[in-house]
Design an enzyme around this catalytic site. Structure first.
Site, PDB file in Angstrom:
ATOM      1  N   ASN A 134       0.834  -1.197   0.000  1.00 13.98           N
ATOM      2  CA  ASN A 134       0.000   0.000   0.000  1.00 13.98           C
ATOM      3  C   ASN A 134       0.871   1.250   0.000  1.00 13.98           C
ATOM      4  O   ASN A 134       1.849   1.343   0.744  1.00 13.98           O
ATOM      5  CB  ASN A 134      -0.923   0.008   1.228  1.00 13.98           C
ATOM      6  CG  ASN A 134      -2.005  -1.047   1.131  1.00 13.98           C
ATOM      7  OD1 ASN A 134      -3.041  -0.841   0.503  1.00 13.98           O
ATOM      8  ND2 ASN A 134      -1.763  -2.205   1.740  1.00 13.98           N
ATOM      9  N   ARG A 164      11.098  -5.949 -13.550  1.00 17.39           N
ATOM     10  CA  ARG A 164      12.416  -5.365 -13.822  1.00 17.39           C
ATOM     11  C   ARG A 164      12.903  -4.465 -12.692  1.00 17.39           C
ATOM     12  O   ARG A 164      14.102  -4.215 -12.585  1.00 17.39           O
ATOM     13  CB  ARG A 164      12.377  -4.590 -15.150  1.00 17.39           C
ATOM     14  CG  ARG A 164      12.409  -5.506 -16.377  1.00 17.39           C
ATOM     15  CD  ARG A 164      12.655  -4.743 -17.655  1.00 17.39           C
ATOM     16  NE  ARG A 164      11.506  -3.916 -18.028  1.00 17.39           N
ATOM     17  CZ  ARG A 164      10.491  -4.360 -18.778  1.00 17.39           C
ATOM     18  NH1 ARG A 164      10.482  -5.617 -19.192  1.00 17.39           N
ATOM     19  NH2 ARG A 164       9.503  -3.570 -19.083  1.00 17.39           N
ATOM     20  N   ASP A 194      -3.302  -0.311  11.464  1.00 15.28           N
ATOM     21  CA  ASP A 194      -3.461   1.000  10.822  1.00 15.28           C
ATOM     22  C   ASP A 194      -4.854   1.546  11.119  1.00 15.28           C
ATOM     23  O   ASP A 194      -5.455   2.243  10.297  1.00 15.28           O
ATOM     24  CB  ASP A 194      -3.216   0.910   9.311  1.00 15.28           C
ATOM     25  CG  ASP A 194      -2.937   2.274   8.672  1.00 15.28           C
ATOM     26  OD1 ASP A 194      -2.558   3.207   9.403  1.00 15.28           O
ATOM     27  OD2 ASP A 194      -3.123   2.407   7.446  1.00 15.28           O
TER      28      ASP A 194
END
Length: 429
Positions: A244, A252, A301
């Site tokens: 998040n 890559r 959170d």
């Protein structure tokens, strides 16, 4: 000599503990050293006790035996990222800050949390100057869970990955630590900081903060893997809510996600996961866990709406609409914190990632304690550590029955089985 046996309301009438009272919890199972073992559990003076020296050196026996009715004892949970709860927001309810801290500290006991890290989201300088000095490390007890210091999540983050942080209050760190001190006013109570490592000047700031013993976490960031590795080698040890508010994994350049398996950093990193079924897909939980199982840390959170119903709530300077279990910024399609509790995170991690009960408990106890450098005191049931522990029912979905801090019962579920105790009679003492 005869003993006194009593059946009590849940936890309520256990004998008052003293620094010398020895408690022996019997008929229980323990989460210890990565497995569940059948054993008695001993406590004295707020610490977990090794019974062998007590028997063979001190020649003492338990003063109180507590029957746990086959409950599982695990370390108390640690939540190292929580913005508020029960109607209080740490970043905006400045006039009610102490009231809010007390309400959250008390409320999270029911979720098995015995220590937490109040989090401040990106805010005006005046908020930091008023709030940071007032959130001090505080031992837990009947009044609530321990406070481990402050987590400042911003304002030194990427505008492109700001999430629910107000753009107008974001700051750069080109001026280094002088800017950090100007914004926060003081870093004395700060235990953890989230910073975007790609910001000009951030690497030097990370090096300085980590040298001061502050946990540095990378997050809310557009960083590539190379910048993340530099941050880790400069002392960063954590990733804020993995997946998040960061670049998505790319084959890559995997970005900060690549730190989980990097071979170019001097130490392993831990990473936070919001295991609520909304912020992180179960497949992502499984991928992260399988890549670095010893690094995963469950965080809530949680915001002010935790413990409340649907409606409009506050996170920092922003309004949040909560519908069901999802919190989004008002007028924006942006996730804004969560309303999940830590015990629910553990349950969802077990179901979503397919991990064992012990692995899930470690992710909410031992791993966050390691992040904060306090695993010699908390997050474990090792001898000599703080007697912060939880009795849970694990036959079916995990359920918190009783929460103890420093060996004292501080919470009991209304439907928890009565704990029974046997106490020495006065003639035995």
């Amino acid at each position: 000599m005869p003993s006194i046996t009593s059946t009590t309301p849940p936890c309520g009438n256990l004998p008052t503990h003293t620094d010398t009272t020895i408690y022996q919890f019997i008929n229980c199972r323990l989460v210890r050293r990565g497995r569940i073992v059948k054993d008695d559990f001993w406590v004295r003076g707020g610490k977990i006790l090794n019974p062998e020296p007590v028997f063979y050196v001190e020649k003492l026996q338990a003063d109180v035996k507590v029957d746990c009715h086959d409950a599982l004892i695990c370390p108390g949970f640690l939540d190292i990222q929580i913005n508020g709860g029960y109607g209080y927001d740490f970043s905006s309810d400045i006039d009610k800050l102490e009231e809010g801290l007390a309400a959250v500290a008390k409320g999270v006991l029911a979720t098995g949390v015995t220590s937490f890290l109040p989090t401040l989201v990106t805010s005006p300088k005046s908020v930091y100057h008023q709030v940071i000095p007032r959130i001090k490390k505080t031992p837990g007890g009947p009044g609530g869970a321990s406070i481990l210091g402050v987590h400042v999540e911003g304002p030194f983050i990427s505008p492109a990955k700001k999430g629910a942080h107000p753009l107008q209050y974001l700051e750069g760190v080109e001026e280094g630590m002088s800017k950090v001190l100007d914004v926060y006013g003081s870093i004395d109570n700060i235990a953890k900081i989230t910073i975007a490592p790609e910001l000009p000047g951030a690497q030097e700031v990370i090096r300085h903060l980590s040298s001061r013993g502050i946990v540095v976490s990378v997050g809310h960031s557009s960083s590539n893997l190379e910048e993340g590795e530099a941050a880790a080698n400069n002392g960063a040890t954590f990733i804020t809510h993995l997946f998040n508010a960061m670049l998505p994994f790319h084959h890559r350049d995997p970005g900060l996600v690549g730190l989980l398996t990097s071979r170019l950093i001097s130490h392993p990193v831990h990473y936070g996961i919001i295991s609520d079924g909304i912020h992180t897909h179960p497949a992502a939980l499984r991928i992260a866990h399988r890549a670095h199982p010893q690094g995963i840390v469950l965080v809530t959170d949680a915001m002010a709406a935790m413990g409340l119903g649907d409606g409009v709530h506050q996170i920092g300077q922003m309004k949040v609409l909560v519908e069901g279990r999802k919190a989004r910024l008002v007028d924006f399609d942006t996730l804004a914190g969560s309303v999940v509790t830590m015990d629910d995170c553990v349950r969802h991690f077990i179901n979503g990632a397919g991990v064992s009960l012990v692995e899930a408990i470690d992710a909410a106890t031992l791993h966050p304690a390691r992040v904060m450098g306090i695993d010699h005191l908390k997050g474990t049931l090792e001898y000599g550590t703080d007697a912060d522990f939880v009795l849970v029912l694990d036959k079916g979905p995990l359920k918190v029955l009783n929460t103890f801090i420093a060996g004292e019962c501080v919470y009991s579920a209304s439907d928890a089985p009565n704990l029974t105790f046997t106490q020495k009679s006065p003639s035995d003492i």
